[in-house]
Design an enzyme around this catalytic site. Structure first.
Site, PDB file in Angstrom:
ATOM      1  N   ASN A   1       1.263  11.254   6.688  1.00 16.11           N
ATOM      2  CA  ASN A   1       0.055  11.026   7.483  1.00 16.11           C
ATOM      3  C   ASN A   1      -0.810  12.248   7.739  1.00 16.11           C
ATOM      4  O   ASN A   1      -1.930  12.107   8.229  1.00 16.11           O
ATOM      5  CB  ASN A   1       0.452  10.395   8.824  1.00 16.11           C
ATOM      6  CG  ASN A   1       0.892   8.974   8.641  1.00 16.11           C
ATOM      7  OD1 ASN A   1       0.120   8.132   8.171  1.00 16.11           O
ATOM      8  ND2 ASN A   1       2.143   8.684   8.960  1.00 16.11           N
TER       9      ASN A   1
ATOM     10  N   LYS B   1       4.436  -6.738   3.797  1.00 19.35           N
ATOM     11  CA  LYS B   1       4.160  -5.330   3.522  1.00 19.35           C
ATOM     12  C   LYS B   1       3.908  -4.620   4.842  1.00 19.35           C
ATOM     13  O   LYS B   1       3.554  -5.235   5.854  1.00 19.35           O
ATOM     14  CB  LYS B   1       2.986  -5.163   2.558  1.00 19.35           C
ATOM     15  CG  LYS B   1       1.657  -5.686   3.019  1.00 19.35           C
ATOM     16  CD  LYS B   1       0.753  -4.771   3.755  1.00 19.35           C
ATOM     17  CE  LYS B   1       0.692  -3.408   3.141  1.00 19.35           C
ATOM     18  NZ  LYS B   1      -0.181  -2.520   4.003  1.00 19.35           N
TER      19      LYS B   1
ATOM     20  N   THR C   1       0.866  -1.188   0.000  1.00 17.62           N
ATOM     21  CA  THR C   1       0.000   0.000   0.000  1.00 17.62           C
ATOM     22  C   THR C   1       0.905   1.241   0.000  1.00 17.62           C
ATOM     23  O   THR C   1       1.349   1.666  -1.059  1.00 17.62           O
ATOM     24  CB  THR C   1      -0.974   0.003   1.191  1.00 17.62           C
ATOM     25  OG1 THR C   1      -0.253  -0.165   2.399  1.00 17.62           O
ATOM     26  CG2 THR C   1      -2.011  -1.102   1.045  1.00 17.62           C
TER      27      THR C   1
ATOM     28  N   GLU D   1       7.426   4.700   7.683  1.00 16.81           N
ATOM     29  CA  GLU D   1       6.985   5.940   7.049  1.00 16.81           C
ATOM     30  C   GLU D   1       7.922   7.092   7.402  1.00 16.81           C
ATOM     31  O   GLU D   1       8.060   7.441   8.572  1.00 16.81           O
ATOM     32  CB  GLU D   1       5.541   6.244   7.438  1.00 16.81           C
ATOM     33  CG  GLU D   1       4.578   5.246   6.797  1.00 16.81           C
ATOM     34  CD  GLU D   1       3.138   5.406   7.224  1.00 16.81           C
ATOM     35  OE1 GLU D   1       2.270   5.054   6.421  1.00 16.81           O
ATOM     36  OE2 GLU D   1       2.889   5.886   8.335  1.00 16.81           O
TER      37      GLU D   1
ATOM     38  N   THR E   1      -1.146  -1.437   7.293  1.00 20.90           N
ATOM     39  CA  THR E   1      -1.124  -2.662   8.079  1.00 20.90           C
ATOM     40  C   THR E   1       0.086  -3.517   7.732  1.00 20.90           C
ATOM     41  O   THR E   1       0.519  -3.530   6.595  1.00 20.90           O
ATOM     42  CB  THR E   1      -2.390  -3.463   7.736  1.00 20.90           C
ATOM     43  OG1 THR E   1      -3.495  -2.754   8.244  1.00 20.90           O
ATOM     44  CG2 THR E   1      -2.370  -4.859   8.298  1.00 20.90           C
TER      45      THR E   1
ATOM     46  N   SER F   1      -7.834  11.895   3.249  1.00 21.28           N
ATOM     47  CA  SER F   1      -8.103  10.535   2.766  1.00 21.28           C
ATOM     48  C   SER F   1      -9.406  10.502   1.972  1.00 21.28           C
ATOM     49  O   SER F   1     -10.198  11.427   2.040  1.00 21.28           O
ATOM     50  CB  SER F   1      -8.186   9.562   3.930  1.00 21.28           C
ATOM     51  OG  SER F   1      -9.298   9.843   4.741  1.00 21.28           O
TER      52      SER F   1
END
Lengths: 409, 409
Positions: free
Chosen positions: B404, B183, B157, B281, B194, B409
């Site tokens: 983030n 992942k 993702t 991240e 996740t 989103s």
């Protein structure tokens, strides 16, 4: 270091009454290479009582240990606050610095060293330079008394504004005043942003009852805020009561005016706690998180903190993103009793999820509008019991990274 | 979304053997508005055993619940992984989506639905569109088998690189191969990150022993990494053993080759776990934290996680700042047994503090040099007992905030 005033700061410094029996002074000890007052010296008239709460850290500063030992004696004549050096994790030299300060003040005021309370905030691991402390104290002894704004500014480190609040209460037919000053911009950023709070009142309060009232007020205020989940080695809140208002001393919950005093103290602590969140490092949003329906109040508190400390929730709010899935995540990871299919979530007054899924016909528009503001409310109902709690925090932004990563200490 | 390959990524995708009995395929279900493969379909020959570990979240996805119910049966014929939608917190419609996928695959393979394992990753709160899943599966059924790199890329993702690793062991005189794909780039970022890991081996392994070996391997690998302290609703690691290597099935620790297999599985899990941290991240530093001298291994693990999850420690490393006071803070807040005056801290091989204060004549130069690298080591000795633990994490940078917070989103 950050210099811009936080966008969440109040418009200005509040009007504060003087508190009879309390005399603040400030001086330049120059603990860092700066030209500003960094030593606060507050004298307290004989008869002043004291209570306090300190960090839960297993690695507390010698100042915290000194206060913990002195608090049970219940009396205070002075407070010294050093800004720019926390003196934490400095071994015997740190302990000696605190003892030297207390002895010097005790000689000046002709009191016991245990009547002198000391707090320090700033870098960890560098012993507080005793010569600078001693010279700073000499300057403070000779200084004219200052106002509350100077005292509140002198205890600052990375704070972007001076923080203070006031309340009053009628006790035994007399109006008593309370004033508090506080610093902290990570709640708890050990480099330079320990939370230190100091409360002064002219009420007459027995130290045991003052401690009891402060414990309860702390539990619903300072213990309910978080900026970054990091707990300082030096966090300290002290409350001093001079008794100059001449009320019949408050001894226990049955004393005349005890309820009013406790309410005023709790209100003051909450005001001060909110000011710390409003100066959270990099903060652009003030966030209130209400959790209800938990199995107990303690469980609700832990769920609320799990949400408040989640970097993904905090960054979503920073991004004004109605990403309620991250709240589900934070509830799920809290380790507290929760059932996915009973969970309900709201932003502001808009319900977004209920019974374990998005509400029918969920409209994001009112949530998006709420998130554009600077005062954010998140509500979570666990649907299990009567436990509830409220926690306040701020968002996580580039500003936090800039303050904490973009420089060398 | 982030697109630049992580600076901590390995040079390229590794050479991986095929695993007899395992056939991966990929297809476009288009769970999001993108033109990439996002559905992975792996068939497993009859006789394949399975073990798994799943998230501790109290709000798990229906996929996690499905896998938990199927795992005790111990057999597997297929794995389906959906990327772009986690299907978490979607009520009955989410459960129906998983059941529909399992039934469709079971009809195709003439097996039980419980032989079909399903994982999904992506946004929370949006039911997985069943029509897209069904059409995607039909496409996958007809697709040619793909290589590991395609499978590893299809489960991604927010990941910035495809992640896989391999090991082998000699079991019962036969060389068995293990391949894993994984992942995750927040370890645990419920929006789109996740952690899902899938391990395939041609060894013959009884499901009970496979579970036992996976539990132990997980404890020393996936449970020892953290990117941002947030735990997903969907984290899942599954291990499949086809038995095609034709060794005498591994039944327990006394079986011939059990030790070798366990060592290989543990090695593989650790390789995979490190790859997730390397794609954390916004990560710019890979950080290893060793804690020793704790009262127990569990206590050491909690202290190590307190350090690894501290935003102030993570930002200090990002800033290449030898700010060891923040490590003292993180030890102090862990809530585990610790004594300030016994604490010792090192960066790389350089001791910076011992016995509760900075080492005599502390020279920051070698520490500063170490922090300029991309592989950082922090060592903490609590000086209390024999407990020890190691945890891996990454730093906290503007990149994390950008990923983030800087989008809706």
């Amino acid at each position: 270091m950050s210099t811009d005033r936080s966008p969440l700061a109040p418009d200005g410094f509040p009007e504060l009454p003087s508190i009879a029996g309390v005399t603040p002074r400030v001086a330049r000890a120059r603990y860092k290479d700066w030209d500003r007052c960094d030593l606060t010296f507050v004298t307290l008239d004989p008869g002043t009582t004291v209570a306090g709460v300190t960090t839960q850290s297993k690695c507390p500063s010698p100042e915290v240990e000194w206060c913990r030992r002195a608090l049970p004696l219940g009396s205070a004549r002075a407070l010294v606050v050093n800004a720019g050096n926390s003196n934490a994790f400095t071994g015997n030299r740190g302990r000696e610095a605190v003892e030297t300060i207390a002895a010097q003040v005790a000689r000046r005021l002709d009191c016991e060293p245990s009547d002198v309370f000391v707090s320090s905030t700033g870098v960890i691991g560098v012993p507080l330079p005793i010569d600078k402390a001693e010279a700073g104290l000499v300057a403070a002894f000779e200084a004219s008394p200052c106002n509350w704004e100077d005292a509140a500014a002198t205890i600052m480190t990375t704070d972007t504004f001076a923080k203070a609040a006031t309340t009053s209460a009628v006790v035994d037919g007399k109006t008593v005043n309370l004033v508090g000053i506080i610093k902290g911009s990570g709640m708890i950023a050990p480099d330079m942003a320990t939370m230190l709070g100091f409360i002064f009142t002219d009420a007459a309060v027995e130290p045991g009852f003052l401690q009891h009232a402060l414990n309860d007020a702390n539990k619903a205020s300072f213990s309910c805020i978080t900026v970054d989940s990091d707990t300082s080695t030096s966090d300290t809140v002290l409350a001093f009561a001079t008794g100059a208002a001449d009320n019949a001393p408050l001894e226990d919950d049955d004393s005349d005016g005890a309820d009013a005093f406790r309410a005023a103290l709790s209100d003051l602590c909450l005001q001060l706690a909110h000011l710390v969140v409003r100066d959270g490092e990099g903060a652009s949003k003030f966030i209130r998180i209400d959790v209800e329906g938990a199995e107990s109040d303690e469980s609700a508190h832990r769920v609320a903190l799990s949400i408040a400390n989640s970097p993904l929730v905090k960054t979503a709010i920073a991004g004004e993103d109605a990403n309620w899935g991250r709240i589900v995540m934070a509830v799920g990871k809290a380790g507290e009793p929760a059932e996915r299919d009973k969970l309900a979530i709201r932003f502001g007054t808009t319900q977004v999820a209920r019974d374990g899924l998005a509400v029918e016909g969920y409209d994001e528009a009112p949530v998006a509008a709420h998130l554009k503001g600077s005062e954010i409310e998140i509500g979570v109902d666990l649907g299990l019991g009567d436990g509830r709690a409220t926690v306040w925090t701020c968002d996580l932004t580039h500003g936090y990274i800039s303050i904490n990563a973009d420089y060398r200490s």
